[in-house]
Design a protein around this motif. Structure first.
Motif: not given
Length: 209
Positions: A56-57, A128, A53, A17, A68, A60-65
């Motif tokens: 991350f789905e 975000e 995958y 990750r 963070d 978008q989910e990867l970028t938000l992660a």
């Protein structure tokens, strides 16, 4: 034995990750969100697209992660530099210096790049980015209020306006001086000092955190 196996698997997953997040941050800095290729992110991190995958789905989910991850690492590195200062002006200058040093990390400027890309768009990533940007502006605004209260920052523009100018000078100088360490740290501190109405030349070089 089973517990050790589970811990080992968790460690491997965490390493995967982390590598994917760092690779994605580099990709977002270079290509932006729209042109980011997940297959390339995985390849640059040394993994397959399937491994990405699994974590991350999608983009978008990867970028938000990534956001963070940047927020967490920034807080760990820059936060203590600010908090140890007892005077508001010193805290603001420490924030500027610490941010400049932090932004030497690969991909650390991704938030600024994404804020420009998503400006005016109704998108979860854009929302975000704006939320985190407002947190930084508010943090600086509170320090400016404290500095005006103790007389170290002169009266002038509204507190929020000055905080917006501070963050603008911070991001703009760091971006302009990318890869120009160690002058990035000194000149970023001088840039924000000028915004605060202080003498920029009174800001001298200091050891990097």
């Amino acid at each position: 034995m089973h517990v050790r196996n589970r811990e080992s698997q968790a460690d491997r997953s965490a390493r995967t990750r982390s590598a994917l997040l760092e690779s994605a941050a580099r990709g977002l800095s270079r290509y932006g969100y729209s042109h980011l290729k997940l297959e390339q992110v995985a390849r640059d991190a040394g993994y397959t697209r399937g491994a990405l995958y699994h974590q991350f789905e999608g983009k978008q989910e990867l970028t938000l992660a990534v956001l963070d991850w940047i927020g967490e690492t920034w807080t760990r590195q820059v936060g203590p530099l600010v908090e140890r200062e007892t005077e508001p002006v010193a805290a603001l200058l420490a924030l500027a210096r610490g941010h400049a040093v932090y932004c030497r990390r690969t991909g650390a400027r991704v938030a600024t790049a994404l804020r420009i890309e998503f400006s005016g768009q109704d998108h979860p990533v854009g929302h975000e980015i704006e939320r985190r940007y407002e947190q930084l502006v508010e943090r600086c605004r509170r320090l400016i209020v404290a500095g005006r209260a103790d007389g170290t920052i002169a009266p002038g523009p509204p507190d929020r306006t000055l905080a917006l100018a501070f963050v603008g000078a911070l991001d703009g100088t760091v971006t302009a001086l990318a890869d120009l360490a160690p002058l990035d740290e000194l000149l970023t501190a001088r840039a924000v000092a000028g915004v605060l109405g202080l003498d920029p030349m009174a800001v001298t070089e200091s050891p990097s955190p």
